[in-house]
Design a protein around this motif. Structure first.
Motif, PDB file in Angstrom:
ATOM      1  N   THR A  51       5.837  -9.899 -16.838  1.00  0.00           N
ATOM      2  CA  THR A  51       5.844 -10.517 -15.395  1.00  0.00           C
ATOM      3  C   THR A  51       4.516 -10.750 -14.773  1.00  0.00           C
ATOM      4  N   PRO A  52       3.844 -11.697 -14.933  1.00  0.00           N
ATOM      5  CA  PRO A  52       2.487 -12.062 -14.624  1.00  0.00           C
ATOM      6  C   PRO A  52       2.042 -11.699 -13.139  1.00  0.00           C
ATOM      7  N   ILE A  53       1.079 -11.209 -13.092  1.00  0.00           N
ATOM      8  CA  ILE A  53       0.510 -11.011 -11.517  1.00  0.00           C
ATOM      9  C   ILE A  53      -0.540 -12.018 -11.375  1.00  0.00           C
ATOM     10  N   THR A  54      -0.649 -12.043 -10.088  1.00  0.00           N
ATOM     11  CA  THR A  54      -1.769 -13.219  -9.528  1.00  0.00           C
ATOM     12  C   THR A  54      -3.252 -12.460  -9.446  1.00  0.00           C
ATOM     13  N   TYR A  55      -3.365 -11.611  -9.840  1.00  0.00           N
ATOM     14  CA  TYR A  55      -4.648 -10.800  -9.941  1.00  0.00           C
ATOM     15  C   TYR A  55      -5.547 -10.987 -11.053  1.00  0.00           C
ATOM     16  N   ASN A  56      -6.599 -11.020 -11.333  1.00  0.00           N
ATOM     17  CA  ASN A  56      -7.460 -11.252 -12.405  1.00  0.00           C
ATOM     18  C   ASN A  56      -7.969  -9.923 -13.098  1.00  0.00           C
ATOM     19  N   HIS A  57      -6.995  -9.064 -12.809  1.00  0.00           N
ATOM     20  CA  HIS A  57      -7.434  -7.725 -13.368  1.00  0.00           C
ATOM     21  C   HIS A  57      -5.750  -7.022 -13.274  1.00  0.00           C
ATOM     22  N   PRO A  58      -5.635  -6.065 -14.144  1.00  0.00           N
ATOM     23  CA  PRO A  58      -4.436  -5.155 -14.167  1.00  0.00           C
ATOM     24  C   PRO A  58      -4.272  -4.400 -12.813  1.00  0.00           C
ATOM     25  N   ILE A  59      -3.197  -4.156 -12.321  1.00  0.00           N
ATOM     26  CA  ILE A  59      -2.940  -3.433 -11.237  1.00  0.00           C
ATOM     27  C   ILE A  59      -2.131  -2.116 -11.500  1.00  0.00           C
ATOM     28  N   LYS A  60      -2.127  -0.940 -10.698  1.00  0.00           N
ATOM     29  CA  LYS A  60      -1.504   0.132 -10.677  1.00  0.00           C
ATOM     30  C   LYS A  60      -0.677   0.608  -9.671  1.00  0.00           C
ATOM     31  N   SER A  61       0.573   0.507  -9.729  1.00  0.00           N
ATOM     32  CA  SER A  61       1.483   0.800  -8.569  1.00  0.00           C
ATOM     33  C   SER A  61       2.195   2.075  -8.941  1.00  0.00           C
ATOM     34  N   GLY A  64       0.815  -1.242  -0.110  1.00  0.00           N
ATOM     35  CA  GLY A  64      -0.012   0.060   0.059  1.00  0.00           C
ATOM     36  C   GLY A  64       0.881   1.353   0.118  1.00  0.00           C
ATOM     37  N   ILE A  65       2.230   0.976  -0.560  1.00  0.00           N
ATOM     38  CA  ILE A  65       2.895   2.399  -0.624  1.00  0.00           C
ATOM     39  C   ILE A  65       2.862   3.156  -1.908  1.00  0.00           C
ATOM     40  N   HIS A  66       2.779   4.157  -1.944  1.00  0.00           N
ATOM     41  CA  HIS A  66       2.590   4.982  -3.302  1.00  0.00           C
ATOM     42  C   HIS A  66       3.857   5.732  -3.294  1.00  0.00           C
ATOM     43  N   GLY A  67       4.274   6.030  -4.653  1.00  0.00           N
ATOM     44  CA  GLY A  67       5.728   6.704  -4.934  1.00  0.00           C
ATOM     45  C   GLY A  67       5.694   7.096  -6.244  1.00  0.00           C
ATOM     46  N   LYS A  68       6.899   7.205  -6.802  1.00  0.00           N
ATOM     47  CA  LYS A  68       7.171   7.670  -8.198  1.00  0.00           C
ATOM     48  C   LYS A  68       8.316   6.923  -8.879  1.00  0.00           C
ATOM     49  N   PHE A  69       8.059   6.244  -9.907  1.00  0.00           N
ATOM     50  CA  PHE A  69       9.450   5.580 -10.238  1.00  0.00           C
ATOM     51  C   PHE A  69      10.149   6.363 -11.603  1.00  0.00           C
ATOM     52  N   SER A  70       9.294   7.142 -12.029  1.00  0.00           N
ATOM     53  CA  SER A  70       9.828   7.740 -13.095  1.00  0.00           C
ATOM     54  C   SER A  70       9.148   9.189 -13.486  1.00  0.00           C
ATOM     55  N   SER A  71       9.605   9.858 -14.758  1.00  0.00           N
ATOM     56  CA  SER A  71       9.090  11.078 -14.847  1.00  0.00           C
ATOM     57  C   SER A  71       7.831  10.911 -16.004  1.00  0.00           C
ATOM     58  N   TYR A  72       7.643   9.828 -16.458  1.00  0.00           N
ATOM     59  CA  TYR A  72       6.427   9.360 -17.199  1.00  0.00           C
ATOM     60  C   TYR A  72       5.247   9.676 -16.312  1.00  0.00           C
ATOM     61  N   GLU A  73       3.935   9.997 -16.941  1.00  0.00           N
ATOM     62  CA  GLU A  73       2.821  10.145 -16.267  1.00  0.00           C
ATOM     63  C   GLU A  73       2.143   8.717 -16.077  1.00  0.00           C
ATOM     64  N   GLU A  74       2.331   7.757 -16.917  1.00  0.00           N
ATOM     65  CA  GLU A  74       1.874   6.465 -16.881  1.00  0.00           C
ATOM     66  C   GLU A  74       2.939   5.405 -17.540  1.00  0.00           C
ATOM     67  N   VAL A  75       3.264   4.237 -16.922  1.00  0.00           N
ATOM     68  CA  VAL A  75       4.010   3.365 -17.671  1.00  0.00           C
ATOM     69  C   VAL A  75       3.376   1.950 -17.595  1.00  0.00           C
ATOM     70  N   TYR A  76       3.126   1.552 -18.904  1.00  0.00           N
ATOM     71  CA  TYR A  76       2.407   0.040 -19.157  1.00  0.00           C
ATOM     72  C   TYR A  76       3.597  -1.060 -19.431  1.00  0.00           C
ATOM     73  N   ILE A  77       3.410  -2.081 -18.575  1.00  0.00           N
ATOM     74  CA  ILE A  77       4.228  -3.083 -18.793  1.00  0.00           C
ATOM     75  C   ILE A  77       3.615  -4.417 -18.715  1.00  0.00           C
ATOM     76  N   GLY A  78       4.314  -5.512 -19.381  1.00  0.00           N
ATOM     77  CA  GLY A  78       3.661  -6.851 -19.460  1.00  0.00           C
ATOM     78  C   GLY A  78       4.689  -7.625 -18.659  1.00  0.00           C
TER      79      GLY A  78
END
Length: 228
Positions: free
Chosen positions: A172-182, A156-170
């Motif tokens: 690495t499979p996640i164990t959720y049945n929907h996309p997640i945003k970190s 539940g920690i929020h931060g910033k990885f980059s200068s991009y507004e959004e980054v979309y990656i594939g």
């Protein structure tokens, strides 16, 4: 004229069709940004590429399994690890030959794609290095960004990885049945290649369109092992 992003397909043509139909995707007017790995796993890689080639506004981002598949398409040889990690199913899907258009699609794909301060990349990137000088190995294979994003999301920690507004990656499979945003990172690989679902999202509205669990679409057939 909507823009959608799509996670790793891994030969699951039936799941691809479900996502496109559930999104009411327009093959003529809408844009699809595909994050790579069309191949290796379920038995219909050729059908997947045939379907993607019908899309007028397709942005194809190169994945690590696409790299292996293209190498095989061009040389008729493939690494043992590729065959073990779903490549055998890809080979069998092309038993009637490899269309030149399929080779061209993979050959002309993007290592990354930028749009309106949004980044689309298969695996990840090093935020401390300009994107245009990042090694291909990082863009296709690296999991550091994904692992950090998952860890922060689950804490539940929020931060910033980059200068991009959004980054979309594939990748690495996640164990959720929907996309997640970190933070600004959207993780789109919801495990379609093995036991999960395929996910597609409208990048403006954030509406998500999800396939049925892929193993149920291919009863009696085993997907790829969850390794790479």
């Amino acid at each position: 004229m909507a823009t959608f992003v799509l996670g790793d397909i891994h030969g699951a043509y039936r799941a691809l069709r479900q996502c496109l139909e559930r999104a009411s995707f327009s093959y003529e007017d809408d844009t699809l940004i595909f994050l790579g790995d069309v191949a290796d796993g379920w038995p219909e890689t050729k059908q997947c590429i045939d379907e993607l080639l019908k899309i007028k506004n397709l942005v194809y981002v190169f994945g690590n399994h696409d790299f292996w598949t293209l190498e095989w398409m061009q040389t008729a040889e493939g690494e043992d690890i590729w065959v073990e990690q779903g490549g055998r199913a890809t080979i069998e899907s092309y038993k009637d030959g490899i269309p030149e258009s399929h080779i061209k699609l993979l050959n002309n794909s993007h290592l990354y794609y930028e749009k309106d301060n949004k980044l689309f990349v298969h695996a990840g990137f090093n935020p401390n290095i300009p994107i245009d000088v990042q090694p291909q190995q990082t863009l296709l294979w690296d999991r550091n960004l994904a692992r950090t994003a998952i860890d922060l999301y689950e804490k539940g920690i929020h931060g910033k990885f980059s200068s991009y507004e959004e980054v979309y990656i594939g990748h690495t499979p996640i164990t959720y049945n929907h996309p997640i945003k970190s933070s600004e990172v959207w993780m789109m690989d919801t495990g379609a290649g093995w036991a999960g679902v395929l996910s597609m999202m409208n990048i403006d509205t954030k509406e998500v369109f999800i396939s049925d669990p892929v193993p149920g679409l291919y009863p009696g057939i085993e997907g790829r092992k969850r390794r790479v």
